[in-house]
Motif scaffolding. Structure first.
Motif, PDB file in Angstrom:
ATOM      1  N   VAL A  42      33.754  24.961  45.210  1.00  0.00           N
ATOM      2  CA  VAL A  42      34.087  23.989  45.686  1.00  0.00           C
ATOM      3  C   VAL A  42      32.765  23.282  45.655  1.00  0.00           C
ATOM      4  N   ARG A  45      31.216  21.764  42.656  1.00  0.00           N
ATOM      5  CA  ARG A  45      32.006  20.541  41.853  1.00  0.00           C
ATOM      6  C   ARG A  45      31.263  19.288  42.485  1.00  0.00           C
ATOM      7  N   TYR A  46      31.449  18.943  43.647  1.00  0.00           N
ATOM      8  CA  TYR A  46      31.272  17.620  44.379  1.00  0.00           C
ATOM      9  C   TYR A  46      29.484  18.063  44.493  1.00  0.00           C
ATOM     10  N   LEU A  53      32.619  17.079  49.267  1.00  0.00           N
ATOM     11  CA  LEU A  53      33.712  17.022  50.042  1.00  0.00           C
ATOM     12  C   LEU A  53      34.973  16.335  49.890  1.00  0.00           C
ATOM     13  N   TRP A  55      35.898  13.919  48.376  1.00  0.00           N
ATOM     14  CA  TRP A  55      35.846  13.425  47.324  1.00  0.00           C
ATOM     15  C   TRP A  55      37.285  14.385  47.528  1.00  0.00           C
ATOM     16  N   SER A  56      37.624  15.553  47.627  1.00  0.00           N
ATOM     17  CA  SER A  56      38.772  16.971  47.008  1.00  0.00           C
ATOM     18  C   SER A  56      39.767  16.185  47.657  1.00  0.00           C
ATOM     19  N   ASN A  59      40.853  12.271  45.990  1.00  0.00           N
ATOM     20  CA  ASN A  59      41.708  12.677  45.277  1.00  0.00           C
ATOM     21  C   ASN A  59      42.805  12.063  44.899  1.00  0.00           C
ATOM     22  N   HIS A 144      41.726  23.124  46.289  1.00  0.00           N
ATOM     23  CA  HIS A 144      42.335  21.621  46.369  1.00  0.00           C
ATOM     24  C   HIS A 144      43.554  21.089  46.029  1.00  0.00           C
TER      25      HIS A 144
END
Length: 286
Positions: A42, A45-46, A53, A55-56, A59, A144
């Motif tokens: 997790v 990814r960022y 995080l 962004w999770s 989005n 997510h």
């Protein structure tokens, strides 16, 4: 997922257990490793982004805002069974439920064919339970999905000033989908080693499923002669049941969930058994 401090060599051709009990024991035995690698998946990814995080959360919030604008102001869409002045914003919420379910399924399945190819050293050189790789991918996808679900519930509460208490059944709705998707992931992870075209094929299949799933439309809008094809889609039942408990405040279809869970368990076992039977050939191909 490609680094490890261990260098212990194992026999990649050794027979592996294929029972559901062996699967449960493997997941339980490696639970701490699964949690640690899911966190790394997790965060990775960022990695490098300024907001990380955050962004999770942003989005799904952005996507919900786009859905609300497009369907309320441009298409002026309405969902069957929704009435009142807020029906256009409710349409976006109903649609978002379908997107969450579809996103959970597609993220895991689309990545599955490349899991072993991306972790070759786990197969060849070190002691590592490679059967947990799909579980780690599922863990990241669930993270997510839970963020998206939180955004959905917050928006629903803002638009309606309440939440249905039936939201507590949401984990029971998603559980059989998680089980079935893991089974498919094990099978696709194995096939992806021997057939490199599987990844491209899965992308096409997911696109087709996204249109054949009741995400953008209710099942009642499908002509009667085509409904059996829509109902045969394994995502349809889960999407419809998720909407029942999240949007409409109804009880789940317990009988349907029971049957779905049974079938999902069989799919998971078959996928896991296939993975375990074929994994001894991974090192030869890779």
């Amino acid at each position: 997922m490609t680094n490890s401090s261990s260098s212990t060599v194992i026999n990649p051709h050794a027979a592996q257990p294929t029972s559901l009990m062996a699967l449960a024991k493997s997941i339980w035995r490696n639970r701490q490793l699964i949690v640690q690698m899911t966190k790394r998946e997790v965060v990775g990814r960022y990695q490098g982004s300024a907001m990380g995080l955050i962004w999770s959360f942003l989005n799904p919030l952005f996507m919900l805002a786009v859905y609300t604008f497009v369907f309320s102001e441009i298409f002026k869409s309405r969902w069957g069974g929704i009435g009142g002045d807020d029906s256009k914003t409710q349409f976006a919420l109903v649609l978002f439920v379908g997107m969450i379910v579809l996103g959970l399924f597609s993220e895991v399945v689309s990545r599955a064919p490349g899991l072993i190819l991306a972790n070759v050293n786990y197969v060849k050189k070190v002691v590592f339970p490679i059967e947990i790789l799909p579980v780690i991918t599922m863990g990241a996808a669930l993270f997510h999905s839970l963020i998206s679900l939180g955004v959905l519930l917050t928006a629903f509460a803002i638009f309606n000033d309440y939440l249905h208490w039936t939201v507590i059944f949401t984990p029971l709705i998603l559980l059989p989908l998680v089980i079935m998707t893991l089974g498919l992931a094990w099978m696709l992870a194995s096939l992806g080693v021997f057939l490199r075209d599987v990844g491209q094929t899965i992308g096409i299949i997911i696109t087709v499923l996204s249109f054949l799933s009741p995400v953008l439309y209710p099942v009642s809008a499908v002509p009667e002669r085509f409904r059996p094809f829509i109902m045969a889609n394994p995502l349809t039942f889960i999407i419809e049941q998720a909407r029942e408990v999240l949007i409409w405040g109804h009880f789940p279809n317990w009988l349907g969930l029971g049957v779905y869970t049974l079938v999902a368990t069989i799919v998971a076992w078959l996928g896991y058994a296939w993975f375990q039977k074929t994994r001894k050939g991974f090192s030869d191909v890779l």
